[in-house]
Design a protein around this motif. Structure first.
Motif, short mmCIF file in Angstrom:
data_model
loop_
_atom_site.label_atom_id
_atom_site.label_comp_id
_atom_site.label_asym_id
_atom_site.label_seq_id
_atom_site.Cartn_x
_atom_site.Cartn_y
_atom_site.Cartn_z
N SER A 215 0.82 -1.21 0.00
CA SER A 215 0.00 0.00 0.00
C SER A 215 0.86 1.26 0.00
N ARG A 216 1.91 1.26 0.81
CA ARG A 216 2.80 2.43 0.86
C ARG A 216 3.53 2.64 -0.47
N SER B 72 2.42 1.66 -3.37
CA SER B 72 1.37 2.10 -4.31
C SER B 72 1.11 3.59 -4.16
N ASP B 73 1.05 4.06 -2.92
CA ASP B 73 0.81 5.48 -2.66
C ASP B 73 1.96 6.34 -3.21
N PHE C 229 1.69 6.43 -6.93
CA PHE C 229 0.60 7.31 -7.36
C PHE C 229 1.05 8.77 -7.36
N LYS C 230 1.78 9.16 -6.33
CA LYS C 230 2.28 10.54 -6.25
C LYS C 230 3.27 10.82 -7.38
N HIS D 150 1.70 1.85 -10.97
CA HIS D 150 0.63 2.02 -9.97
C HIS D 150 -0.52 1.06 -10.23
N LYS E 228 -1.77 -1.58 -7.54
CA LYS E 228 -3.16 -1.55 -7.04
C LYS E 228 -3.72 -2.97 -7.04
N GLN F 128 -2.10 -4.74 -4.19
CA GLN F 128 -2.66 -4.25 -2.92
C GLN F 128 -4.01 -4.90 -2.64
N ILE G 157 -7.94 5.05 3.53
CA ILE G 157 -6.65 5.29 4.17
C ILE G 157 -6.66 6.72 4.69
N HIS H 44 -5.04 2.18 7.73
CA HIS H 44 -5.65 1.56 6.55
C HIS H 44 -6.90 0.81 7.00
#
Length: 198
Positions: free
Chosen positions: A39-40, A42-43, A46-47, A64, A68, A71, A159, A164
């Protein structure tokens, strides 16, 4: 009507019960950690999609999408592993009374874990929650969970700064906080001898 079985006693504990207790506690914590790591990542990916001064970063966008999927799969694995751990702990607390205090303190896990696991396992199909069926259909969607103004179903994830929230109701970080003390105690319990005695 479901058949009622008597609770076991410490004298009923076998080596296999001890091994399974430690295995499923470890598995739950491992799957929770794996989910959070993905998840981290993926985040962060995304950024990175929008970090390029010349437009969308296509490579980060593709990565990403892959993350996802990873995740979502990791969240499913964690939920199912946690559900099996809950079933095991309901018996193990009687076989190994030393875990009972920390088990009874796992209020978030005990309150939210089984219901979410059941809904995840029965989300699809003609009798599934996603088509409006399911034994507890009224609980599949929650309003104001984990915070006011948010509506989320059991297969979604929220989140926020506190963690989460799978299904908007089960905080992975809180499960780790509650399962870790049980695991710490369980690892200190000597395995029973083959005849069932400690």
């Amino acid at each position: 009507m479901a058949k009622k079985f008597p609770n076991p006693t410490p004298a009923d504990a076998k080596w296999f019960d001890h091994q399974q207790l430690n295995f499923w506690l470890w598995a739950c914590l491992r799957d929770a950690s794996n989910y959070l790591d993905i998840s981290r990542e993926s985040d962060a990916t995304f950024k990175a999609i929008f970090s390029s001064p010349i437009g969308i970063n296509k490579e980060a966008s593709e990565r990403h999408g892959q993350l996802k999927n990873e995740q979502d799969l990791a969240a499913y694995h964690f939920t199912v592993t946690m559900g099996n751990l809950l079933r095991l702990l309901s018996r193990a607390q009687h076989l190994f009374p030393a875990i009972q205090p920390s088990y009874s303190q796992a209020r978030h896990l005990l309150t939210e874990g089984k219901g979410l696991r059941d809904m995840i396992e029965h989300a699809h199909g003609n009798d599934g929650y996603l088509v409006g069926n399911g034994r507890e259909q009224e609980n599949f969607v929650r309003d104001d969970a984990p915070r006011p103004g948010i509506t989320v179903d059991a297969i979604s994830t929220i989140i926020d700064e506190s963690g989460h929230w799978l299904g908007g109701r089960l905080c992975v970080e809180k499960v780790i906080e509650e399962v870790t003390p049980i695991y710490d105690v369980a690892r200190e319990i000597p395995p029973p001898e083959e005849d069932g005695t400690a």
